[in-house]
Design a protein around this motif. Structure first.
Motif, PDB file in Angstrom:
ATOM      1  N   ARG A 158       5.289  11.362   1.862  1.00  0.00           N
ATOM      2  CA  ARG A 158       6.355  10.414   2.118  1.00  0.00           C
ATOM      3  C   ARG A 158       7.364  10.676   3.232  1.00  0.00           C
ATOM      4  N   GLN A 216       7.682   8.790   6.818  1.00  0.00           N
ATOM      5  CA  GLN A 216       8.966   8.443   7.036  1.00  0.00           C
ATOM      6  C   GLN A 216       9.328   8.766   8.628  1.00  0.00           C
ATOM      7  N   MET A 219       6.149   1.710   3.598  1.00  0.00           N
ATOM      8  CA  MET A 219       6.841   2.118   4.721  1.00  0.00           C
ATOM      9  C   MET A 219       6.286   1.618   6.227  1.00  0.00           C
ATOM     10  N   THR A 226       7.264   7.050  11.194  1.00  0.00           N
ATOM     11  CA  THR A 226       7.647   5.630  11.362  1.00  0.00           C
ATOM     12  C   THR A 226       9.002   5.559  12.199  1.00  0.00           C
TER      13      THR A 226
END
Ligand code: TYD
Ligand code: MG
Length: 466
Positions: A194, A198, A232, A201
């Motif tokens: 995650r 993130q 996401m 991204t």
């Protein structure tokens, strides 16, 4: 100094507990709970709700928009699924079973973009440089200007990307191998995946590059990690297919910049993935036209008509509860079609074992397939082959009627193009449906499912027993 608090996170469902347990209360999985430092990762924001916050200027819905800039890869089937090319500044997740061809597809895409003069970077976390080179050789793209790296640490990758010329495309293969210094758990765990996703991204948004994250899907169909990454990113593409077949289907399940019902069809060959621009021909090429229990369905995948063979096998059941095995279609929908056949058409079929298969591994979700399924079932039951040059499409209603479906003309055109002469359907003007290039197909209007049964029974030369 405040004691460093820790929390326990289930790696399967991301549920957070204060205490370790052998079994996750929320998803029921065993041995999936691991300790993580509470200070890291998501939710580790400032103590006070507004501390360090800075207000932003809120604005209106109306105003200047900038059209999402896209870069087409030139691989038409891939561009079709992304909605016309990779959107700059977006993050895309490409999921699929191990070995399905994700790395192959993305290396081909990176090479195609490199050849167009775009700056494409491929970072492999799973394979060594030599392995990727071997693959490039096999694909015949060694000369393509793609910047290649093998690294798994997010900070190192970000530093590398910032030092390089601003990229147009960054492929990270795979998200499960990435790890960041900011999280203490092992690579592949929920918080690592995650946090890494993130960071990448954010890099996409800031730099304007398209970042493609490759993700492996676990056995139960989840992207390991679990699905947190899906929320996401801007687009989620699944690469599907089964090992025994050569072709692969790329499907968009989420796309903030385009439609999600388009599919891209590829064929895995010795020199990589080849585009299949005419999937109908592929799905029908091994059809045994004279076989009983086989019906051709004129379906739609997004905006593209796709013809596919539906196969049914109806055989007397030795069991009290007959077997129902369905591949590529909805079991509940099958039960409904069977019930309508029994109740409204006097076809005694429910006591049999029934196997239904959509040839070629395609998965159909359209109700328009009802009629083709019913035709295949009746054909197998009475043991008579359907006309080899006929296609079927139409939704069956619970009253036994046949409802017209959308995109009739497109379906007819595709069928005519592939040499089919008759279409059994409802709601179209009966008679000839003209197609592009002069080929024509005649439409046989069916008023009810009973008409279809009567047609098959007439072919058999005897009425179906009541
Ligand atoms: P790969 O792209 O490594 O899959 P993933 O990244 O999704 O795990 O594809 C691996 C499979 O594809 C492997 O079984 C071999 C096959 N393959 C070909 O048939 N032809 C090719 O040109 C390449 C590169 C792979
Ligand atoms: Mg791979």
């Amino acid at each position: 100094m405040a004691r460093q608090k820790s929390r326990f996170v289930c790696q399967n469902c991301a549920a957070v507990t204060a205490q370790w347990a052998g079994r996750c209360e929320s998803c029921g999985e065993w041995n999936t709970i691991f300790e993580e430092a509470a200070q890291s990762g998501i939710g580790a924001g400032p103590k006070s709700a507004t501390a360090g916050g800075r207000p932003i200027a809120l604005t209106t819905l109306a105003g200047a928009t900038d059209d999402a800039a896209r870069i087409a890869t030139g691989i038409a089937e891939l561009d079709r699924v992304t909605g016309g090319g990779f959107v700059q500044g977006s993050a895309v997740l490409v999921g699929g079973d191990p070995g399905i061809g994700k790395s192959t597809l993305l290396l081909q895409a990176a090479a195609a973009m490199g050849k167009m003069g775009k700056n494409a970077i491929y970072i492999s976390g799973e394979e060594a440089i030599a392995q990727v080179r071997l693959r490039a050789q096999r694909l015949g793209v060694m000369d393509a200007p793609v910047a290649l790296g093998a690294e798994t640490n997010v900070e190192t990758i970000l530093a590398t990307l910032q030092a390089a010329d601003p990229p147009h495309l960054v492929v990270l293969d795979s998200i499960q191998t990435l790890w960041t210094d900011r999280v203490e758990s092992a690579p592949g765990t929920v918080s690592q995946v995650r946090t890494s996703a993130q960071a990448m991204t954010r890099f996409a948004k800031k730099s304007g590059a398209t970042v493609v994250l490759v993700g492996h899907v676990t056995k139960d169909g989840q992207i390991a990690g679990p699905r947190v990454v899906e929320h996401m990113v801007d687009a989620v593409l699944y690469f599907e297919g089964d090992g025994s077949h050569q072709y692969r289907i790329l499907r968009a399940v989420k796309n903030r910049y385009g439609a999600t019902d388009e599919i891209g069809v590829f064929e895995m060959a010795a020199d990589g993935l080849r585009e299949v621009s005419n999937p109908s021909a592929l799905f029908l090429n091994q059809r045994d036209a004279g076989a009983t229990g086989s019906a051709v369905f004129a379906g739609m995948e997004g905006t593209r008509p796709v013809l596919v063979e539906i196969q049914a096998l109806v055989s007397p059941s030795p069991l009290g509860t007959p077997r129902r095995a369905v591949v590529g279609w909805d079991t509940n929908r099958l039960s409904m079609v069977l019930a309508v056949l029994e109740t409204h058409c006097g076809v005694r079929i429910a006591a049999n074992d029934i196997y239904l298969n959509v040839a070629g591994g395609l998965r159909i979700t359209e109700p328009a397939a009802d009629l083709a399924v019913a035709a295949a079932l009746v054909s197998s039951l009475v043991d008579v082959a359907l006309p080899a040059d006929g296609v079927y499409f139409g939704e069956i209603s619970l009253s036994g009627g046949i409802r017209p479906v959308a995109h009739g003309p497109a379906r007819l055109r595709e069928a005519a193009k592939l040499g089919f002469a008759t279409a059994m359907t409802a709601g179209m003007t009966a008679g000839m449906g003209a197609a592009e290039g002069g080929a024509a197909i005649s439409v046989r209007e069916l008023n009810s499912l009973g008409d279809l049964v009567a047609q098959v029974a007439a072919a058999k030369g005897a009425a179906v027993q009541n």
